[in-house]
Write an enzyme that holds these catalytic residues in place. Structure first.
Site, mmCIF file in Angstrom:
data_model
loop_
_atom_site.group_PDB
_atom_site.id
_atom_site.type_symbol
_atom_site.label_atom_id
_atom_site.label_comp_id
_atom_site.label_asym_id
_atom_site.label_seq_id
_atom_site.Cartn_x
_atom_site.Cartn_y
_atom_site.Cartn_z
ATOM 1 N N ASP A 387 23.421 -49.929 5.124
ATOM 2 C CA ASP A 387 24.716 -48.447 6.165
ATOM 3 C C ASP A 387 26.199 -48.973 5.081
ATOM 4 O OD1 ASP A 387 26.070 -46.506 7.183
ATOM 5 O OD2 ASP A 387 26.031 -48.087 8.834
ATOM 6 N N GLU A 390 28.272 -45.890 0.684
ATOM 7 C CA GLU A 390 28.650 -44.253 -0.669
ATOM 8 C C GLU A 390 29.534 -44.947 -1.918
ATOM 9 O OE1 GLU A 390 29.131 -44.503 3.355
ATOM 10 O OE2 GLU A 390 27.052 -43.755 3.358
ATOM 11 N N ASP A 458 25.700 -39.474 10.517
ATOM 12 C CA ASP A 458 26.540 -39.143 12.182
ATOM 13 C C ASP A 458 26.401 -38.340 12.367
ATOM 14 O OD1 ASP A 458 26.603 -42.573 11.642
ATOM 15 O OD2 ASP A 458 28.695 -42.311 11.830
HETATM 16 C C1 GLC Z 1 27.836 -46.172 11.122
HETATM 17 C C2 GLC Z 1 26.635 -45.465 11.138
HETATM 18 C C3 GLC Z 1 26.465 -45.730 12.717
HETATM 19 C C4 GLC Z 1 26.514 -47.093 12.969
HETATM 20 C C5 GLC Z 1 27.438 -47.566 13.258
HETATM 21 C C6 GLC Z 1 28.142 -48.974 13.529
HETATM 22 O O1 GLC Z 1 28.427 -44.741 11.715
HETATM 23 O O2 GLC Z 1 26.579 -44.589 10.057
HETATM 24 O O3 GLC Z 1 24.107 -45.303 12.131
HETATM 25 O O4 GLC Z 1 25.706 -46.975 14.231
HETATM 26 O O5 GLC Z 1 28.234 -47.517 11.642
HETATM 27 O O6 GLC Z 1 27.443 -49.341 12.512
#
Ligand code: GLC
Length: 753
Positions: A387, A390, A458
């Site tokens: 995650d 980017e 998200d």
């Molecule tokens: C980001 C991710 C989400 C995750 C959060 C906490 O917003 O896109 O899926 O739950 O981080 O890790």
């Protein structure tokens, strides 16, 4: 600002596998990758190394070309490129002389300082699809897009850019189709006649070359096949990743994860995967476990395994600045992090607080990162969720001068996430021995399908997002990403029970079926919405498990041809105007046989458009003629799903997990039709790479409505099918029925209807 326009040919010669055309201000390098794929690289810096993150193929050595006073012509068996010499302009034709696509004669390619742009002619009926994870309509005409991987917090149905960059689109007009892949990782721009008085489309990048691959295969499916030949195809996902996945930010302790898993089993709701979001770590330090709440990870995962669950854990790229933390100490000592030009490590803030960021563009860093997964694989984790890559830092604005090795941030931002996923995939593949890792990433670039699945970040708990999610998944499929999901229910906000029920019914027909929610939101597990709604959600999940033999065979097809699992109707019904209509653009084929019409949670009827052919409603076997619009019922328990006449859909009785053996009966469902149809049925052990050594079970199944036979050709491969018996289930025949069980063997089986 300096302005240069690509001018006239000064010289032409062949050098290795490139035809090199020089002009006063640039050099155009033309090469052929296959008869349907021609690369044109227009560069002002031919001295730069020719490298690509996306492309895994080499060009052929022969470049058959002819020259006249006005033109250079390059012909393959599939495509003709005519290059006008003065000024230098590129036009692609079919071998029988039809114009497919060409430069705008006036503007062609030009530069403003380092910014390079290509202006292309527009046909009156031309439509555009693709660009991967982009909001907006299926037909991208009239819209403009930027590729710049972004942590798109709270994005909406029109937000651009999102998390991933796929600078590849397909144009269609006058019964023709073509693909165009701008392999340039800088910030790039695509304007599909949004602001040009319908005179031309334009695309380009802040820097780098106008480096594109032109695909001339005649159909969208073949263009996708060629694009994924060039950039790679996904491998078979572990079967468990196709089961139902339960996630939340966060289940706060091992006990809470186990309780949720246990509840699935107690309530007999099938599921395969639990997730740990960031709170399983100690102070959000990657590759650690929280010493209190996840104190004994091996025991915890063993208990999950005993319940037939797999665990996926999150990892972010940001390494917390904290002396004594292994990854921080090693990274600093060995110089593994992104730096400022003076050599200082770049610092940005993310969940753990102040962080440094690994330079995934270096092989030694990727290896170091990959090996660190031992902290997760040793206790038993098999899925790795990448995650914030980017890369995200609070307020987004990583300074332009930050360096990854010898490259500056603007050159490589769009591939950072892919290189992280690559390091994760390579590392965990080594650590897991012969087991298939499951990797999921939020940021991506062309070629990511070789390493990872993606999800659409998200999203929000509302009906617009339910529909947008379907379009994003379908669009990602065009760019080779077959294993794709959205946060079912919507990440931000709280879905109504109706939305949750509806979204789950769509989840059945989404390649990755994962329920996920933001922190502090209401709990989202299937039992949180009352008994009646739970029963409906359970039915959707059970349907998913019943379809797994079909879904797994469809994934096999993806791994062979790049054909996605969720297919926008534009892939097969490309030249049918109505499929692009706003009312119908969300519809898609799930595999070859099922047409799914997403419906919002507040409508209990909907209009659908069924394209050419004859169709049955899956839930009732009601028949429908194609090329017509219909208003159909869409109650919450019955999402409109249609079966193409003649389809063969292998199913099974549902199990509680993909690790349950089930009853050993393969249910071969056949819907009557009027033409011969076939299906490539595929199975393997679902977990290992043994299939690469021939340990699979594959056979063609053919339905012939004229001779009224279904034939299972002799099975190929060494794997023994899980199924012991086969049952034919007939739909739309005079004697509609479920027939007796017969033995399922590797030999040819002919069944008379
Ligand atoms: C980001 C991710 C989400 C995750 C959060 C906490 O917003 O896109 O899926 O739950 O981080 O890790």
């Amino acid at each position: 600002m300096q302005f240069h326009s690509l001018s006239s040919l000064q010289s032409i010669h062949q050098q290795n596998n490139k035809l090199i055309i020089k002009t006063a201000e640039a050099e155009a390098q033309v090469s052929i990758y296959s008869p349907g794929i021609i690369r044109v690289n227009i560069t002002q810096h031919p001295e730069n190394k020719d490298e690509s993150f996306a492309v895994i193929r080499e060009p052929v050595t022969e470049i058959p070309y002819q020259e006249t006073e006005q033109e250079v012509t390059i012909s393959t068996t599939a495509l003709v490129l005519r290059i006008n010499k003065s000024p230098l302009r590129f036009s692609f034709y079919t071998t029988d002389g039809k114009l497919i696509s060409r430069d705008d004669e006036r503007f062609g390619t030009n530069w403003q300082n380092s910014r390079v742009t290509n202006y292309r002619e527009l046909r009156p009926d031309e439509k555009f699809i693709g660009l991967g994870e982009k909001a907006g309509n299926l037909n991208r005409r009239g819209s403009q897009y930027v590729n710049w991987n972004t942590d798109a917090v709270d994005y909406g149905p029109k937000t651009d850019p999102l998390y991933e960059s796929f600078p590849f689109f397909i144009g269609v007009h006058s019964q023709l189709a073509y693909g165009y892949f701008l392999d340039n990782t800088h910030k790039s721009y695509f304007d599909f006649a949004a602001s040009t008085d319908d005179q031309f489309i334009w695309l380009g990048a802040d820097d780098g070359d106008l480096n594109y691959y032109f695909f001339g295969a005649p159909t969208v499916a073949e263009i996708i096949k060629d694009y994924t030949w060039l950039t790679g195809r996904m491998e078979m996902p572990p079967l468990w990743s196709l089961g139902y996945q339960q996630c939340r930010w966060s289940y706060m302790s091992a006990q809470e994860v186990l309780d949720v898993a246990q509840k699935f089993r107690d309530l007999n709701i099938p599921a395969d995967v639990m997730y740990c979001d960031i709170d399983y770590m100690q102070d959000f330090k990657i590759f650690t476990w929280n010493q209190e709440t996840f104190a004994q990870p091996a025991e915890f995962i063993a208990k999950l395994k005993a319940l037939n669950f797999k665990l996926v854990t999150i990892v972010d790229p940001g390494i917390k600045i904290e002396k004594g933390y292994q990854q921080y100490d090693e990274g600093v000592e060995r110089g593994y992090f992104a730096t400022y030009p003076n050599g200082e490590n770049y610092t940005g803030e993310v969940w753990p607080g102040r962080c440094h960021f690994p330079d995934f563009f270096r092989e030694d860093v990727r290896e170091w990162w990959g090996a660190a997964f031992q902290a997760l694989t040793e206790p038993g984790v098999e899925g790795f969720w990448n995650d914030m890559n980017e890369p995200a830092v609070w307020n987004q604005n990583i300074p332009w001068m930050v360096k990854f090795g010898d490259k500056f941030m603007p050159e490589v931002r769009n591939v950072y996430g892919m290189e992280m996923a690559r390091a994760t995939y390579d590392g965990t593949r080594k650590l897991l021995g012969n087991k298939r890792p499951f990797v999921l990433t939020r940021a991506a670039y062309c070629g990511t399908q070789r390493y990872s699945a993606v999800w659409t970040g998200d999203n929000t708990a509302n009906d617009d997002h339910l529909l947008l999610g379907a379009r994003l998944v379908n669009s990602l499929g065009i760019t080779g990403m077959a294993m794709v999901g959205v946060d079912i229910g919507g990440f931000s906000g709280n879905p109504t029970p109706e939305l949750m029920v509806r979204w789950n019914s769509l989840g059945t027909y989404t390649p990755m079926y994962r329920n996920h929610a933001i922190r502090f939101s209401e709990y989202r597990e299937p039992w949180q919405y009352g008994t009646d709604n739970m029963e409906l959600i359970k039915k959707s999940i059970e349907q998913r498990y019943r379809l797994l033999p079909y879904l797994y065979s469809t994934f096999h097809e993806s791994s062979q041809s790049g054909m996605p699992v969720c297919r926008t109707l534009a892939i097969t019904y490309t030249h049918d105007e109505l499929i692009y209509h706003e009312d119908y653009q969300n519809q898609f084929m799930f595999g070859d046989a099922l047409l799914v019409a997403p419906v919002i949670s507040t409508s209990l009827t909907t209009t659908v458009y069924l394209p050419q052919g004859n169709w049955y409603r899956l839930s009732s076997n009601e028949t429908f003629e194609g090329q017509k619009e219909y208003t159909v019922s869409a109650p919450l328990h019955d999402l409109p799903v249609f079966v193409k006449a003649g389809s063969i859909i292998p199913m099974q009785n549902f199990t509680q997990s993909t690790q349950d053996n089930g009853d050993g009966v393969l249910q071969l469902n056949i819907w009557n039709g009027d033409a011969i149809t076939s299906l490539a049925y595929y199975e393997d052990d679902g977990v290992s790479y043994d299939y690469e050594q021939g340990n699979y079970h594959k056979r063609t199944i053919t339905f012939n409505p004229l001779s009224k036979t279904v034939k299972l050709l002799k099975a190929e491969g060494d794997y023994n099918s899980r199924f012991r018996q086969v049952q034919f289930i007939l739909h739309g025949f005079e004697n509609q029925s479920e027939l007796d069980l017969i033995n399922y063997t590797n030999e040819e089986i002919t069944f008379q209807i």
